[in-house]
Design an enzyme around this catalytic site. Sequence first.
Site, PDB file in Angstrom:
ATOM      1  N   GLY A 143       0.863  -1.175   0.000  1.00 19.28           N
ATOM      2  CA  GLY A 143       0.000   0.000   0.000  1.00 19.28           C
ATOM      3  C   GLY A 143       0.894   1.218   0.000  1.00 19.28           C
ATOM      4  O   GLY A 143       1.894   1.258  -0.711  1.00 19.28           O
ATOM      5  N   GLU A 144       0.609   2.179   0.842  1.00 22.10           N
ATOM      6  CA  GLU A 144       1.417   3.385   0.932  1.00 22.10           C
ATOM      7  C   GLU A 144       1.883   3.514   2.377  1.00 22.10           C
ATOM      8  O   GLU A 144       1.072   3.658   3.289  1.00 22.10           O
ATOM      9  CB  GLU A 144       0.583   4.599   0.496  1.00 22.10           C
ATOM     10  CG  GLU A 144       1.396   5.710  -0.142  1.00 22.10           C
ATOM     11  CD  GLU A 144       2.372   6.353   0.812  1.00 22.10           C
ATOM     12  OE1 GLU A 144       3.564   6.443   0.482  1.00 22.10           O
ATOM     13  OE2 GLU A 144       1.945   6.756   1.907  1.00 22.10           O
ATOM     14  N   SER A 145       3.182   3.430   2.597  1.00 24.15           N
ATOM     15  CA  SER A 145       3.726   3.311   3.953  1.00 24.15           C
ATOM     16  C   SER A 145       3.427   4.523   4.835  1.00 24.15           C
ATOM     17  O   SER A 145       3.147   4.349   6.024  1.00 24.15           O
ATOM     18  CB  SER A 145       5.231   3.039   3.911  1.00 24.15           C
ATOM     19  OG  SER A 145       5.910   4.076   3.215  1.00 24.15           O
TER      20      SER A 145
ATOM     21  N   CYS B 104       6.374  -5.157   0.690  1.00 22.69           N
ATOM     22  CA  CYS B 104       6.475  -3.853   0.038  1.00 22.69           C
ATOM     23  C   CYS B 104       6.318  -2.724   1.073  1.00 22.69           C
ATOM     24  O   CYS B 104       7.249  -2.461   1.818  1.00 22.69           O
ATOM     25  CB  CYS B 104       5.507  -3.742  -1.126  1.00 22.69           C
ATOM     26  SG  CYS B 104       6.002  -2.472  -2.319  1.00 22.69           S
TER      27      CYS B 104
ATOM     28  N   ARG C  72      12.713   3.752  -0.236  1.00 21.06           N
ATOM     29  CA  ARG C  72      11.373   3.702  -0.842  1.00 21.06           C
ATOM     30  C   ARG C  72      11.444   3.912  -2.348  1.00 21.06           C
ATOM     31  O   ARG C  72      12.254   4.689  -2.842  1.00 21.06           O
ATOM     32  CB  ARG C  72      10.475   4.788  -0.230  1.00 21.06           C
ATOM     33  CG  ARG C  72      10.242   4.607   1.243  1.00 21.06           C
ATOM     34  CD  ARG C  72       9.458   5.755   1.855  1.00 21.06           C
ATOM     35  NE  ARG C  72       8.119   5.755   1.310  1.00 21.06           N
ATOM     36  CZ  ARG C  72       7.427   6.864   1.021  1.00 21.06           C
ATOM     37  NH1 ARG C  72       7.958   8.052   1.198  1.00 21.06           N
ATOM     38  NH2 ARG C  72       6.219   6.777   0.545  1.00 21.06           N
TER      39      ARG C  72
ATOM     40  N   ILE D 201       6.240  -3.739  -7.600  1.00 30.41           N
ATOM     41  CA  ILE D 201       5.426  -2.574  -7.972  1.00 30.41           C
ATOM     42  C   ILE D 201       5.896  -1.398  -7.119  1.00 30.41           C
ATOM     43  O   ILE D 201       5.681  -1.391  -5.907  1.00 30.41           O
ATOM     44  CB  ILE D 201       3.919  -2.833  -7.730  1.00 30.41           C
ATOM     45  CG1 ILE D 201       3.455  -4.064  -8.506  1.00 30.41           C
ATOM     46  CG2 ILE D 201       3.104  -1.592  -8.096  1.00 30.41           C
ATOM     47  CD1 ILE D 201       2.049  -4.514  -8.156  1.00 30.41           C
ATOM     48  N   ARG D 202       6.568  -0.439  -7.758  1.00 32.78           N
ATOM     49  CA  ARG D 202       7.125   0.712  -7.021  1.00 32.78           C
ATOM     50  C   ARG D 202       7.824   0.232  -5.755  1.00 32.78           C
ATOM     51  O   ARG D 202       7.640   0.772  -4.670  1.00 32.78           O
ATOM     52  CB  ARG D 202       6.035   1.724  -6.693  1.00 32.78           C
ATOM     53  CG  ARG D 202       5.428   2.366  -7.909  1.00 32.78           C
ATOM     54  CD  ARG D 202       4.361   3.388  -7.552  1.00 32.78           C
ATOM     55  NE  ARG D 202       4.927   4.439  -6.721  1.00 32.78           N
ATOM     56  CZ  ARG D 202       4.268   5.020  -5.720  1.00 32.78           C
ATOM     57  NH1 ARG D 202       3.041   4.676  -5.430  1.00 32.78           N
ATOM     58  NH2 ARG D 202       4.851   5.958  -5.018  1.00 32.78           N
TER      59      ARG D 202
ATOM     60  N   HIS E 114       5.603  -8.358  -3.963  1.00 28.59           N
ATOM     61  CA  HIS E 114       4.232  -8.742  -3.615  1.00 28.59           C
ATOM     62  C   HIS E 114       3.993 -10.230  -3.917  1.00 28.59           C
ATOM     63  O   HIS E 114       3.464 -10.556  -4.987  1.00 28.59           O
ATOM     64  CB  HIS E 114       3.229  -7.904  -4.422  1.00 28.59           C
ATOM     65  CG  HIS E 114       3.182  -6.475  -4.031  1.00 28.59           C
ATOM     66  ND1 HIS E 114       2.385  -6.003  -3.021  1.00 28.59           N
ATOM     67  CD2 HIS E 114       3.848  -5.401  -4.532  1.00 28.59           C
ATOM     68  CE1 HIS E 114       2.549  -4.698  -2.915  1.00 28.59           C
ATOM     69  NE2 HIS E 114       3.442  -4.312  -3.810  1.00 28.59           N
TER      70      HIS E 114
ATOM     71  N   GLU F 173       1.739 -12.074  -2.793  1.00 31.54           N
ATOM     72  CA  GLU F 173       0.297 -12.324  -2.824  1.00 31.54           C
ATOM     73  C   GLU F 173      -0.294 -12.119  -4.212  1.00 31.54           C
ATOM     74  O   GLU F 173      -1.407 -12.549  -4.481  1.00 31.54           O
ATOM     75  CB  GLU F 173      -0.420 -11.436  -1.798  1.00 31.54           C
ATOM     76  CG  GLU F 173      -0.571  -9.978  -2.172  1.00 31.54           C
ATOM     77  CD  GLU F 173       0.664  -9.106  -1.968  1.00 31.54           C
ATOM     78  OE1 GLU F 173       0.538  -7.873  -2.102  1.00 31.54           O
ATOM     79  OE2 GLU F 173       1.757  -9.646  -1.664  1.00 31.54           O
TER      80      GLU F 173
END
Length: 191
Positions: free
Chosen positions: A46-48, A78, A105, A133-134, A169, A171
Amino acid sequence: MKIGILAIQGDFDAHRKRLEELGAETVLVKTAADLEGLDGLVLPGGESTTHMKLLAEEGLLAPLVEHARRGMALFGTCAGAILLAKEVKNPEQASLALVDMTIVRNAYGRQLESCVTAGPATISHHPPDMVFIRAPVIERAGESVEVLARRDGAPVLVRQGSILVATFHPELSADPAVHAYFLKMVRNGRG
């Protein structure tokens, strides 16, 4: 075995599905009370910075750290990896500081540089699929951190005691190897 998945932001449902496919009972964790009785906890992508803000707002920061210090197995992917790092760069940010590593990051680039690859790992007989992913990069892994997989020489899957960290990721791939390894960690006494 009861595994919690932090469900305040990110793709927590993909983790839930994978863990249930592997036979684990899952609980979506949104409050400190949800942590009680768990054998392990997944911190999803997600976004940390958003994760840290919501963890603070929901009163989950201190209880999560306390459960980890008591030996609850944790698995961060991630953004979850960023949350677990002792030091975060690009930019610096607060974290749970539970794993002796420095993480950068978005170091693999923007969304356009996202990729799926496979690489050698000590957790299975075949190279697991890795979806980046990023993704962050583990710039430094402390002496107590065991490197389980690498991408282009950089650690991408590491373990410190009862904490597993993936900068990718797992998952989102069809390969259950990383989640199966986490469940094995939990079964074998979380450390």
